[in-house]
Write a protein that holds these residues in place. Structure first.
Motif, PDB file in Angstrom:
ATOM      1  N   TRP A  11       0.713  -1.108  -0.119  1.00  0.00           N
ATOM      2  CA  TRP A  11       0.079   0.209  -0.097  1.00  0.00           C
ATOM      3  C   TRP A  11       0.759   0.902   0.223  1.00  0.00           C
ATOM      4  N   ARG A  12       1.665   0.884   0.599  1.00  0.00           N
ATOM      5  CA  ARG A  12       3.228   2.536   0.946  1.00  0.00           C
ATOM      6  C   ARG A  12       3.267   2.626  -0.341  1.00  0.00           C
ATOM      7  N   LEU A  15       0.875   3.484  -3.340  1.00  0.00           N
ATOM      8  CA  LEU A  15       0.374   5.789  -2.974  1.00  0.00           C
ATOM      9  C   LEU A  15       1.511   6.665  -3.132  1.00  0.00           C
ATOM     10  N   LEU A  29      -5.661  11.599  -1.193  1.00  0.00           N
ATOM     11  CA  LEU A  29      -4.938  10.934   0.072  1.00  0.00           C
ATOM     12  C   LEU A  29      -5.352  11.288   1.015  1.00  0.00           C
ATOM     13  N   ILE A  32      -8.849   8.630   1.279  1.00  0.00           N
ATOM     14  CA  ILE A  32      -7.996   7.483   1.083  1.00  0.00           C
ATOM     15  C   ILE A  32      -8.387   7.577   2.759  1.00  0.00           C
ATOM     16  N   SER A  33      -7.649   8.454   3.276  1.00  0.00           N
ATOM     17  CA  SER A  33      -7.696   8.356   4.916  1.00  0.00           C
ATOM     18  C   SER A  33      -9.144   7.906   5.230  1.00  0.00           C
ATOM     19  N   LEU A  39      -5.993   2.566   6.231  1.00  0.00           N
ATOM     20  CA  LEU A  39      -5.598   2.932   5.440  1.00  0.00           C
ATOM     21  C   LEU A  39      -4.882   4.588   6.036  1.00  0.00           C
ATOM     22  N   SER A  43      -2.094   6.093   5.118  1.00  0.00           N
ATOM     23  CA  SER A  43      -2.466   7.911   4.492  1.00  0.00           C
ATOM     24  C   SER A  43      -1.164   9.184   5.578  1.00  0.00           C
ATOM     25  N   LEU A  48       5.076   9.975   3.090  1.00  0.00           N
ATOM     26  CA  LEU A  48       3.821  10.609   1.977  1.00  0.00           C
ATOM     27  C   LEU A  48       4.057  11.988   1.700  1.00  0.00           C
TER      28      LEU A  48
END
Length: 239
Positions: A11-12, A15, A29, A32-33, A39, A43, A48
């Motif tokens: 996932w990291r 993103l 982002l 997504i959070s 996530l 996120s 990121l």
């Protein structure tokens, strides 16, 4: 394999790749959070937001007091930088609007001034036309005095001639010259007025386009980075 079964590292990487390729913005982002706890945790990681910070605001961060503290979250630093940039754009947009409003006001003032000058010249020309008509009647009366006429008519024409203290021909010449000058002035003012009206309309159109600048909505909208907590609480049971 479902999305929930993907390891955190993958996932990291997804993103991070999206940020580097400019396919993932701070809005994405944030969206997504709020999908799930997992996530939200991933996120919100510093690396990121540091990538977004470097991508969206590439100026050196070491000169920025807001980035001096290493303990600060990069997401918070991004929010500070975002709000500063939004305020800078809002002020720049406001200055542009004020400049255009000043330009429109100046063109409008010039239009009003030209309209006033044009009206004054038309009044002068009207007076010159009336005076010229009267002088021509006086000249006709002076010519008629040399012709045999009844005493009543002759007396009236003599009275008209005596009321004119200046030689008629001289006054007629000066009035005709004044009339020609008035026509030239009117033509010049009329041409300048048409040009100024076009400039005014162009400035008003430009002002309208500046007022409805695409940045306007972003400037008036609150920062999306500060409105996610309540949504996160209501959607935390998804995971």
């Amino acid at each position: 394999m479902s999305a929930s079964e993907l390891p955190d590292e993958l996932w990291r990487r997804i993103l991070e790749t999206g940020i580097h390729l400019s396919n993932l913005s701070y809005r994405d982002l944030c969206c997504i959070s709020i999908t799930c706890r997992r996530l939200n945790r991933i996120s919100g990681e510093d690396f990121l937001w540091y990538s977004l910070l470097s991508s969206d605001f590439p100026q050196p961060h070491h000169n920025d007091p807001s980035s001096a503290s290493t303990s600060s979250k990069k997401k918070s630093l991004y929010k500070i930088r975002y709000e500063r940039d939004r305020e800078r754009k809002r002020l720049a947009h406001r200055r542009a609007v004020l400049r255009m409003e000043s330009e429109v006001a100046e063109h409008r003032r010039k239009v009003q001034e030209l309209e006033l000058q044009l009206a004054e010249e038309k009044e002068k020309m009207k007076s010159a036309v009336v005076e010229l008509s009267n002088l021509r009647r006086v000249r006709q009366a002076s010519v008629a005095l040399n012709v045999w006429q009844p005493d009543v008519i002759r007396g009236r024409q003599k009275q008209v001639v005596e009321q004119c203290n200046v030689p008629v021909d001289s006054r007629i010449n000066s009035t005709e010259m004044e009339l020609r000058l008035c026509r030239q002035q009117i033509e010049g003012f009329d041409k300048a007025l048409r040009v100024e009206v076009r400039r005014l309309e162009a400035a008003k159109e430009k002002l309208a386009s500046v007022k409805y600048h695409p940045l306007q909505d972003n400037n008036l909208a609150p920062s999306p980075l500060g409105t996610r907590k309540k949504k996160l609480k209501s959607s935390s049971n998804v995971s």
